[in-house]
Every structure is written in structure tokens, then in C-alpha cells.
Design an enzyme around this catalytic site. Structure first.
Site, mmCIF file in Angstrom:
data_model
loop_
_atom_site.group_PDB
_atom_site.id
_atom_site.type_symbol
_atom_site.label_atom_id
_atom_site.label_comp_id
_atom_site.label_asym_id
_atom_site.label_seq_id
_atom_site.Cartn_x
_atom_site.Cartn_y
_atom_site.Cartn_z
ATOM 1 N N LYS A 188 -56.199 -4.520 51.539
ATOM 2 C CA LYS A 188 -55.177 -5.484 51.163
ATOM 3 C C LYS A 188 -54.131 -5.604 52.267
ATOM 4 C CE LYS A 188 -54.396 -3.037 47.560
ATOM 5 N NZ LYS A 188 -53.964 -2.431 46.283
ATOM 6 N N THR A 246 -42.638 -7.944 43.846
ATOM 7 C CA THR A 246 -44.041 -7.573 44.079
ATOM 8 C C THR A 246 -44.436 -6.268 43.390
ATOM 9 O OG1 THR A 246 -43.424 -6.467 46.147
ATOM 10 C CG2 THR A 246 -44.115 -8.775 46.296
ATOM 11 N N GLY A 301 -46.217 -3.964 41.204
ATOM 12 C CA GLY A 301 -47.446 -4.016 40.426
ATOM 13 C C GLY A 301 -48.536 -4.890 41.014
ATOM 14 N N THR A 302 -48.363 -5.334 42.260
ATOM 15 C CA THR A 302 -49.385 -6.209 42.851
ATOM 16 C C THR A 302 -50.718 -5.496 43.019
ATOM 17 O OG1 THR A 302 -48.438 -5.670 45.014
ATOM 18 C CG2 THR A 302 -47.827 -7.791 44.061
ATOM 19 N N GLY A 303 -50.692 -4.234 43.443
ATOM 20 C CA GLY A 303 -51.945 -3.502 43.629
ATOM 21 C C GLY A 303 -52.686 -3.285 42.325
ATOM 22 N N CYS A 304 -51.947 -2.922 41.276
ATOM 23 C CA CYS A 304 -52.547 -2.738 39.952
ATOM 24 C C CYS A 304 -53.140 -4.048 39.450
ATOM 25 C CB CYS A 304 -51.496 -2.244 38.963
ATOM 26 S SG CYS A 304 -50.619 -0.759 39.475
#
Length: 256
Positions: free
Chosen positions: A162, A195, A197-200
């Protein structure tokens, strides 16, 4: 799959502020038409400013939660986030070897706020989870901590690198098979602090797509579009890095 909706199990930590972890996963899975189930690995006192406290759930309780839903409801795909401890990482990996479904591992180490969510022993045990994962989804600092592209690919999994932590006007998300790069998606970088919580969100969106029958390329594209759309729709809550607007995404107008 049941024919009604994909059954997606999130194995992750609880975020009391609702921005990341289990809460972000439930919102994402639900908005994408899945049935969200959970195995909570840790309880955090957390808001947009940071993580104030973490309480780890005992490993046996994590396994019991997983078995409870697998044995009755069934599971079409799994997303793994914050795992809590090295013992939990090894035990969950051992359990998951019996399942033949897509498994997405988001190797959570540090929260968006900068708070540490995995110690050195836990990170060292991530290798066991990468062995059973279909796709691993690190951000750039996590990729470096895990030894880079070749080190992760050696576990036989696909890899999404990412680009949100990169620099420049474009975010570049890359999809690798064990043999090398197979897809690259670029989008303009949003100048925002909303941003959390974007990875979750990305990992659970990917799991939902795969659990719903999409091929990896289509699920990758959908996960990117949903995450970007949720960033655009962020409601501006809290005094720090705010949560995404999952509930406001009606289509994938991610302004790429």
C-alpha cells in the site's frame, strides 16, 4: 458461499473510537454486502488522538470465538488485523491451516496515531500468519519491518504494497504474486488527516470481495475504490486523525 452474502470473519482488535479494527471491518463488510463476524484479539481504549490502553484477550478465547462461528455459520474469507500477542499469532495460524478459504493478513504494528500495537515478539511470529495467508497487505513501514517484498513473497502468499505512507502527488498500490508484480494502481493523494482505519478498511474490503467470489484482480480494484471513497466521505470527527465515512459510500467515486 451461501448464495445470500459472503460470510467474512475479522480476527482483530476492538477500537473504542470506532475508526479502525473490528469496527472498521464490520462497517466495510456490511457496506459491501457481506455478513461480518468477529474474533476479538484485544480491547483498546482508543480515539482519534491515540491509543490510551490495550487489554489482550487470552489466546484460548480468541480460538473459541473462531471455532464458534466456523462450526455453525461457516466462513467464506478471513481478515486478520491486530493479533495481540506472539502466542495468539502462532495459535491462530495453526488453527487456520485447516481452512481452505481466502485469508487476508494485515500486519498491524503501529496505529495511524503512532501508537505501537505489536511488540517485537509478536512481529517475529507474523511469519506463521504469512505462511497461511492468501494475501498480505502491509503499508510501507510494515513492509520494511517484515524484510521487504522478497521476504514476504517467500512465504508463498500474494502481497499488496500500500502506498499511502509514500510521498508525492500519487498513491501507488501494487499487487504482487509470488513471482513478481502483476498489477499497479495509481490515484491522486488526498491532503487529509482523516485516514484512521484505512488499512483495516482495505484488508476487510479485499476479504469481502474474495469471499464473494471476485477474482484477486477485481477484489483488489474494489478494495482500493471503496477505501478511497470512504476517505472522501470522512465525517470529520474528533480532534486528531479522524475515521473514514464508510456509511456514506453509495458508489465508488474515488476521484482517482
Amino acid at each position: 458461499m451461501t448464495g445470500k452474502c459472503p460470510r467474512i470473519l475479522s480476527i482483530a482488535g476492538s477500537d473504542s473510537g470506532g475508526g479502525a479494527g473490528i469496527q472498521a471491518d464490520i462497517k466495510t463488510i456490511t457496506m459491501l454486502g457481506g455478513h461480518a463476524m468477529t474474533a476479538i484479539t484485544a480491547i483498546t481504549a482508543q480515539n482519534t488522538l491515540g491509543v490510551q490502553a490495550v487489554h489482550q484477550v487470552p489466546t484460548q478465547m480468541i480460538l473459541t470465538q473462531i471455532e464458534s462461528v466456523v462450526s455453525d455459520i461457516g466462513v467464506d474469507a478471513i481478515k486478520i488485523g491486530m493479533i495481540g500477542s506472539a502466542d495468539a499469532a502462532r495459535a491462530v495460524a495453526d488453527y487456520l491451516t485447516r481452512l481452505d478459504i481466502p485469508i487476508i493478513f494485515d500486519p498491524v504494528m503501529i496505529a495511524t496515531s503512532g501508537s505501537v500495537l505489536a511488540d517485537g515478539n509478536t512481529i517475529a511470529a507474523f511469519g506463521k500468519l504469512m505462511d497461511v495467508a492468501s494475501v498480505v497487505t502491509p503499508n510501507l513501514p510494515e513492509l520494511e519491518a517484515l524484510g521487504g517484498i522478497d521476504a514476504i513473497s517467500a512465504h508463498g502468499c500474494h502481497l499488496v504494497v500500500k502506498g499511502g505512507h509514500g510521498e508525492g502527488p500519487l498513491v501507488v498500490d501494487k499487487l504482487y504474486a509470488p513471482g513478481g508484480l502483476i498489477r499497479c494502481v495509481e490515484g491522486k493523494r488526498f491532503e487529509t488527516s482523516e485516514t484512521h482505519g484505512t488499512g483495516c478498511t482495505f484488508a476487510s474490503a479485499l476479504a469481502t470481495g474474495l469471499g464473494g467470489g471476485l477474482d484477486l484482480d477485481a477484489a483488489f480494484e474494489q478494495a482500493i475504490s471503496f477505501t478511497r471513497s470512504a476517505i472522501i466521505e470522512a465525517p470529520g470527527l474528533g480532534g486528531g486523525g479522524g475515521p473514514l465515512g464508510h456509511q456514506f459510500v453509495t458508489d465508488f467515486q474515488d476521484d482517482r
